[in-house]
Design a protein around this motif. Sequence first.
Motif, PDB file in Angstrom:
ATOM      1  N   TYR A 175      17.487  38.174  30.574  1.00 19.02           N
ATOM      2  CA  TYR A 175      18.761  38.264  31.285  1.00 19.02           C
ATOM      3  C   TYR A 175      18.554  38.220  32.790  1.00 19.02           C
ATOM      4  CZ  TYR A 175      21.354  39.515  27.092  1.00 19.02           C
ATOM      5  OH  TYR A 175      21.943  39.496  25.856  1.00 19.02           O
ATOM      6  N   PHE A 176      19.490  37.561  33.459  1.00 16.21           N
ATOM      7  CA  PHE A 176      19.624  37.642  34.903  1.00 16.21           C
ATOM      8  C   PHE A 176      20.878  38.441  35.185  1.00 16.21           C
ATOM      9  CE2 PHE A 176      17.388  33.404  34.920  1.00 16.21           C
ATOM     10  CZ  PHE A 176      16.255  33.850  35.572  1.00 16.21           C
ATOM     11  N   GLU A 177      20.862  39.148  36.295  1.00 20.40           N
ATOM     12  CA  GLU A 177      22.059  39.817  36.773  1.00 20.40           C
ATOM     13  C   GLU A 177      22.628  38.944  37.877  1.00 20.40           C
ATOM     14  OE1 GLU A 177      23.423  44.213  38.409  1.00 20.40           O
ATOM     15  OE2 GLU A 177      21.317  43.661  38.415  1.00 20.40           O
ATOM     16  N   GLY A 178      23.926  38.721  37.831  1.00 20.65           N
ATOM     17  CA  GLY A 178      24.544  37.846  38.814  1.00 20.65           C
ATOM     18  C   GLY A 178      25.786  38.457  39.422  1.00 20.65           C
ATOM     19  N   HIS A 179      26.242  37.826  40.478  1.00 24.40           N
ATOM     20  CA  HIS A 179      27.403  38.275  41.233  1.00 24.40           C
ATOM     21  C   HIS A 179      28.293  37.043  41.434  1.00 24.40           C
ATOM     22  CE1 HIS A 179      29.327  41.027  44.101  1.00 24.40           C
ATOM     23  NE2 HIS A 179      29.555  39.953  44.823  1.00 24.40           N
ATOM     24  N   VAL A 180      29.528  37.070  40.945  1.00 23.71           N
ATOM     25  CA  VAL A 180      30.443  35.944  41.122  1.00 23.71           C
ATOM     26  C   VAL A 180      30.830  35.888  42.600  1.00 23.71           C
ATOM     27  CG1 VAL A 180      32.645  34.919  40.441  1.00 23.71           C
ATOM     28  CG2 VAL A 180      31.324  36.227  38.771  1.00 23.71           C
ATOM     29  N   ILE A 181      30.529  34.766  43.246  1.00 25.20           N
ATOM     30  CA  ILE A 181      30.813  34.650  44.678  1.00 25.20           C
ATOM     31  C   ILE A 181      31.973  33.703  44.974  1.00 25.20           C
ATOM     32  CG2 ILE A 181      28.488  35.260  45.411  1.00 25.20           C
ATOM     33  CD1 ILE A 181      27.960  32.262  45.845  1.00 25.20           C
ATOM     34  N   GLU A 182      32.342  32.891  43.983  1.00 26.04           N
ATOM     35  CA  GLU A 182      33.423  31.933  44.211  1.00 26.04           C
ATOM     36  C   GLU A 182      34.071  31.596  42.875  1.00 26.04           C
ATOM     37  OE1 GLU A 182      33.400  27.270  45.290  1.00 26.04           O
ATOM     38  OE2 GLU A 182      32.316  28.542  46.695  1.00 26.04           O
ATOM     39  N   GLY A 183      35.372  31.474  42.843  1.00 25.18           N
ATOM     40  CA  GLY A 183      36.075  31.100  41.619  1.00 25.18           C
ATOM     41  C   GLY A 183      36.050  32.212  40.590  1.00 25.18           C
ATOM     42  N   LEU A 203      42.817  32.303  24.309  1.00 27.02           N
ATOM     43  CA  LEU A 203      41.662  32.124  25.188  1.00 27.02           C
ATOM     44  C   LEU A 203      41.970  32.588  26.600  1.00 27.02           C
ATOM     45  CD1 LEU A 203      40.236  28.674  24.095  1.00 27.02           C
ATOM     46  CD2 LEU A 203      39.280  30.924  23.672  1.00 27.02           C
ATOM     47  N   LYS A 204      43.229  32.506  27.013  1.00 26.19           N
ATOM     48  CA  LYS A 204      43.606  32.965  28.344  1.00 26.19           C
ATOM     49  C   LYS A 204      43.541  34.476  28.450  1.00 26.19           C
ATOM     50  CE  LYS A 204      46.451  29.040  29.498  1.00 26.19           C
ATOM     51  NZ  LYS A 204      47.767  28.548  29.841  1.00 26.19           N
ATOM     52  N   GLU A 205      43.611  35.162  27.321  1.00 22.21           N
ATOM     53  CA  GLU A 205      43.559  36.614  27.330  1.00 22.21           C
ATOM     54  C   GLU A 205      42.132  37.138  27.463  1.00 22.21           C
ATOM     55  OE1 GLU A 205      45.545  37.725  23.756  1.00 22.21           O
ATOM     56  OE2 GLU A 205      47.502  37.161  24.502  1.00 22.21           O
ATOM     57  N   ASP A 206      41.125  36.240  27.368  1.00 23.95           N
ATOM     58  CA  ASP A 206      39.742  36.671  27.546  1.00 23.95           C
ATOM     59  C   ASP A 206      39.573  37.266  28.932  1.00 23.95           C
ATOM     60  OD1 ASP A 206      38.957  35.873  25.088  1.00 23.95           O
ATOM     61  OD2 ASP A 206      38.052  33.987  25.748  1.00 23.95           O
ATOM     62  N   GLU A 207      38.591  38.116  29.024  1.00 25.30           N
ATOM     63  CA  GLU A 207      38.333  38.771  30.292  1.00 25.30           C
ATOM     64  C   GLU A 207      37.825  37.752  31.310  1.00 25.30           C
ATOM     65  OE1 GLU A 207      35.973  42.686  31.879  1.00 25.30           O
ATOM     66  OE2 GLU A 207      35.662  41.978  29.862  1.00 25.30           O
ATOM     67  N   VAL A 208      38.526  37.639  32.413  1.00 22.54           N
ATOM     68  CA  VAL A 208      38.146  36.727  33.479  1.00 22.54           C
ATOM     69  C   VAL A 208      37.471  37.537  34.570  1.00 22.54           C
ATOM     70  CG1 VAL A 208      38.999  35.137  35.231  1.00 22.54           C
ATOM     71  CG2 VAL A 208      40.026  35.163  32.964  1.00 22.54           C
ATOM     72  N   MET A 209      36.304  37.084  34.984  1.00 22.53           N
ATOM     73  CA  MET A 209      35.553  37.769  36.030  1.00 22.53           C
ATOM     74  C   MET A 209      35.705  36.966  37.311  1.00 22.53           C
ATOM     75  SD  MET A 209      32.312  38.517  33.580  1.00 22.53           S
ATOM     76  CE  MET A 209      32.594  37.093  32.554  1.00 22.53           C
ATOM     77  N   SER A 210      36.441  37.507  38.250  1.00 23.33           N
ATOM     78  CA  SER A 210      36.695  36.788  39.498  1.00 23.33           C
ATOM     79  C   SER A 210      35.658  37.174  40.544  1.00 23.33           C
ATOM     80  CB  SER A 210      38.111  37.078  39.981  1.00 23.33           C
ATOM     81  OG  SER A 210      38.283  38.461  40.156  1.00 23.33           O
ATOM     82  N   ALA A 211      35.802  36.613  41.723  1.00 23.91           N
ATOM     83  CA  ALA A 211      34.851  36.855  42.809  1.00 23.91           C
ATOM     84  C   ALA A 211      34.654  38.351  43.032  1.00 23.91           C
ATOM     85  CB  ALA A 211      35.337  36.184  44.079  1.00 23.91           C
ATOM     86  N   GLY A 212      33.412  38.758  43.118  1.00 24.50           N
ATOM     87  CA  GLY A 212      33.071  40.159  43.314  1.00 24.50           C
ATOM     88  C   GLY A 212      32.553  40.840  42.060  1.00 24.50           C
ATOM     89  N   ALA A 213      32.772  40.258  40.900  1.00 18.79           N
ATOM     90  CA  ALA A 213      32.319  40.875  39.640  1.00 18.79           C
ATOM     91  C   ALA A 213      30.834  40.601  39.419  1.00 18.79           C
ATOM     92  CB  ALA A 213      33.118  40.317  38.467  1.00 18.79           C
TER      93      ALA A 213
END
Length: 127
Positions: free
Chosen positions: A95-103, A33-43
Amino acid sequence: MKKLLLLLTLPVFLASPLYAVSYPPSVQEPVYLKEDEVMSAGAKVHMFHSGTHDVHNAIKVGDILTVYHEYPPDLWTVGKQTGKVKVIGTIGDYYFEGHVIEGFAKPGSLAVKGSTACIITTRLKQK
């Protein structure tokens, strides 16, 4: 006949607790599960929703949704807050389009505002 049936099933009922095994849920997530793609701030991310009027009334462009990750989803009663996503647009009816702003966020995480939630499905490929 009933006594014979009872006599035959009695050993099964007596021996079944001997073979029962239970494992407590792990505090740490497994490696796969840790190998899943993580989307950090800015994605940028896609968030799936039901498309009902309730969702469109509750979530608007510019709203900030809290991201929760639940593991394992069938054992945990409380999600773990991992980040925040800002809604920057809509894509079709579902669908909504979003932007990760924190975490951070992962596919399968929930983006929640009040009692309304969206499922984060994928990230948008940057060109």
